[in-house]
Design a protein around this motif. Sequence first.
Motif, PDB file in Angstrom:
ATOM      1  N   ALA A  61      30.354  19.499  45.574  1.00 31.57           N
ATOM      2  CA  ALA A  61      30.877  20.813  45.926  1.00 31.57           C
ATOM      3  C   ALA A  61      32.371  20.846  45.674  1.00 31.57           C
ATOM      4  CB  ALA A  61      30.566  21.132  47.384  1.00 31.57           C
ATOM      5  N   ILE A  62      32.820  21.933  45.074  1.00 29.72           N
ATOM      6  CA  ILE A  62      34.236  22.147  44.818  1.00 29.72           C
ATOM      7  C   ILE A  62      34.642  23.411  45.564  1.00 29.72           C
ATOM      8  CG2 ILE A  62      36.006  22.438  43.029  1.00 29.72           C
ATOM      9  CD1 ILE A  62      34.529  20.022  42.341  1.00 29.72           C
ATOM     10  N   VAL A  63      35.631  23.304  46.422  1.00 32.77           N
ATOM     11  CA  VAL A  63      36.092  24.453  47.184  1.00 32.77           C
ATOM     12  C   VAL A  63      37.583  24.649  46.926  1.00 32.77           C
ATOM     13  CG1 VAL A  63      36.429  25.390  49.498  1.00 32.77           C
ATOM     14  CG2 VAL A  63      34.332  24.145  48.968  1.00 32.77           C
ATOM     15  N   ALA A  64      37.956  25.848  46.502  1.00 35.76           N
ATOM     16  CA  ALA A  64      39.358  26.161  46.175  1.00 35.76           C
ATOM     17  C   ALA A  64      39.927  25.124  45.201  1.00 35.76           C
ATOM     18  CB  ALA A  64      40.211  26.238  47.437  1.00 35.76           C
ATOM     19  N   GLY A  65      39.090  24.667  44.274  1.00 38.21           N
ATOM     20  CA  GLY A  65      39.565  23.747  43.250  1.00 38.21           C
ATOM     21  C   GLY A  65      39.621  22.301  43.690  1.00 38.21           C
ATOM     22  N   VAL A  66      39.161  22.009  44.923  1.00 35.75           N
ATOM     23  CA  VAL A  66      39.264  20.652  45.441  1.00 35.75           C
ATOM     24  C   VAL A  66      37.864  20.111  45.722  1.00 35.75           C
ATOM     25  CG1 VAL A  66      40.234  19.212  47.267  1.00 35.75           C
ATOM     26  CG2 VAL A  66      41.466  21.246  46.511  1.00 35.75           C
ATOM     27  N   ASP A  67      37.637  18.864  45.335  1.00 38.58           N
ATOM     28  CA  ASP A  67      36.329  18.246  45.545  1.00 38.58           C
ATOM     29  C   ASP A  67      36.130  17.891  47.023  1.00 38.58           C
ATOM     30  OD1 ASP A  67      34.232  16.234  45.753  1.00 38.58           O
ATOM     31  OD2 ASP A  67      34.287  16.204  43.565  1.00 38.58           O
ATOM     32  N   VAL A  68      35.054  18.397  47.591  1.00 37.29           N
ATOM     33  CA  VAL A  68      34.799  18.218  49.022  1.00 37.29           C
ATOM     34  C   VAL A  68      34.647  16.740  49.393  1.00 37.29           C
ATOM     35  CG1 VAL A  68      33.082  18.644  50.826  1.00 37.29           C
ATOM     36  CG2 VAL A  68      33.780  20.498  49.319  1.00 37.29           C
ATOM     37  N   LEU A  69      34.032  15.973  48.507  1.00 38.98           N
ATOM     38  CA  LEU A  69      33.791  14.571  48.824  1.00 38.98           C
ATOM     39  C   LEU A  69      35.011  13.701  48.526  1.00 38.98           C
ATOM     40  CD1 LEU A  69      30.143  14.306  47.547  1.00 38.98           C
ATOM     41  CD2 LEU A  69      30.941  14.226  49.908  1.00 38.98           C
ATOM     42  N   ALA A  70      35.728  14.022  47.445  1.00 37.06           N
ATOM     43  CA  ALA A  70      36.848  13.176  47.038  1.00 37.06           C
ATOM     44  C   ALA A  70      38.102  13.448  47.867  1.00 37.06           C
ATOM     45  CB  ALA A  70      37.147  13.387  45.556  1.00 37.06           C
ATOM     46  N   ASP A  71      38.309  14.689  48.260  1.00 40.53           N
ATOM     47  CA  ASP A  71      39.540  15.015  48.980  1.00 40.53           C
ATOM     48  C   ASP A  71      39.266  15.989  50.121  1.00 40.53           C
ATOM     49  OD1 ASP A  71      42.118  15.483  49.806  1.00 40.53           O
ATOM     50  OD2 ASP A  71      42.704  16.651  48.042  1.00 40.53           O
TER      51      ASP A  71
END
Lengths: 332, 287
Positions: A61-71
């Motif tokens: 999942a990517i939210v607002a351009g940011v990866d939910v799992l990575a960051d």
Amino acid sequence: MTDMIRATGLRKSFKEVQALDGLDLAVPEGQVLALLGPNGAGKTTAVRVLTTLLRPDSGSAIVAGVDVLADPDGVRARIGLSGQYAAVDEHLTGLENLEMVGRLYGLGGAAARRRAAELLDRFGLTEAGNRPSKTYSGGMRRRLDLAGALVAAPPVLVLDEPTTGLDPASRVQMWEVIRELVSGGATLLLTTQYLEEADRLADDIVVIDHGRAIAQGTADELKAQTGGERVEVVLAEPSMVGAARAVLAEVASGEIELKAGGRELTAPVAGGLAALGHTVSGLQQAGIAVLDLGLRRPTLDDVFLSLTGHASEAPAGSPGDPDSAETEEALR
Amino acid sequence: MSTPSAGSDLPAPTPLPYRRPSGPGRALVDGWVVAKRNLIKIKRVPEILVFVLISPIMFVLLFAFVFGGAIDPGDGVGYREFLIAGIFAQTVVFGATFTGAGLADDMAKGIIDRFRSLPMSPAAVLVGRTTSDVVYNVLSLVIMALTGLLVGWRIREGFLDALLGFGLLLVFAYAISWVMAYIGLVVPSVEVINNASFVVIMPLTFVSNAFVPLESFDGVLRQLVQWNPVSALTQASRDLFGNVSASAAAPDVWSMQHPALYTLVWVLGILLVFVPLSVRQYSRAGG
């Protein structure tokens, strides 16, 4: 278009329960997506994954351009979440609640206070701002919780069943608030089990059942999928069915259905008002008394029924019972 | 992890409208925000404080007058004098229950979800909770000391030593707070935490020299008592308050010969285990 939320193949199971079963979602910037489904469909699990509260078993999942799992921390800084029960501190005043949230987003003391006062004003809570939130009504608490989600003016908002358990008046008030928010350009993901709510607020609706998206479209598209307009007649005398059927046959574009104890007839029609007019005069000429007559469009309830094979359920959650929705979600 | 398939674009990470603090300082900054929130509750619900403060008074009076005549610590120091440090130790350890109950309550009310959705330090809620509970313990120590003075307890060493004694009690209680924090995050409700802490803390404080002298225990029980950190804490406090008779030598075990050091070793050990454990549990709470 740019997707502010995009989820791909989300799966999550709790023991034997498959809460999410390959869910895909996309919400373009500035749009409102309603995730519509009954209790236990996986709505809350989806929200918890997208807001970093829960790690999925697989998927991304990517939210607002940011990866939910990575960051996850980067996602948290860019979202506002308002849960299905108001997560405000009951001993803190409205002002203190919002100020605390502001500080925790990283605003300085003065900035947090200013922002808190601004939001209280916007949500009509200024007068109550210095009272402990324990003294608030359910609707006020919900608004305060929503204000908490807006403290950092996040580009993405996630509202999990924002009106569950509210009385009708507070619900309408909440709808107004949410509509106003969205006109400000935020991207919004909203879960609801109220079909009317999705209809009123969302640009796009994803119907979810058993952890999977089973249909997607605007409210109109979903309704069209279920069938177009139809004329419904409720007869005063069941014995007049034959005659009434003959009248309806002149306007019907498909099969005429008989239901409700043999006195209600439904005919799909193409012509809308003209078909209704024709029916009215036909029934009058034939001297058939009716209790009710109308042109109906399918409701989202019909959509739901036809998609899932079961009716949408009445909400079980209430403000005094914050666990119910979650428990049911876990039990399914 | 699969990359989302092509379709519409994904945005670059949206810029943040504010600057976030970073680094380990954030746990302290955010922790203080949470601690303030917890302390506001004392202001709004002063009834909590009344009971926090009445129970230590009750303990001092009950033990002093009920057991006062029946137990003789035997080294020339009166039982009341012997007893007070034990009650201090027991009360501050019990105070850790607050930490667990507070967290269990926050979990049940959904506030933890709110906190976990914020870009704050994952240690902050725990740092804040354990810190605000130090305030409870300071208050109850002050009240107990005053009550103790009324029933005949005296500080016979220097004022500085006495302060060290109080400091040691607070530091040990702080460590136990982190144990209770962990339990508070694991158990499902406030009722459970109250019973759970009772089950852990009662034996810990009763199988110690807090209320009865070490000499009255035999065999295995005696081994347990003399290596129990609560015994060391009590022994160290008694030493620092001067509540042991000059003629009586400390029991011939390392833990009793160096009770303050032994207590601090426990404090360090508990923190090393339970701080990371609790923070990890917090991060996955509800998941």
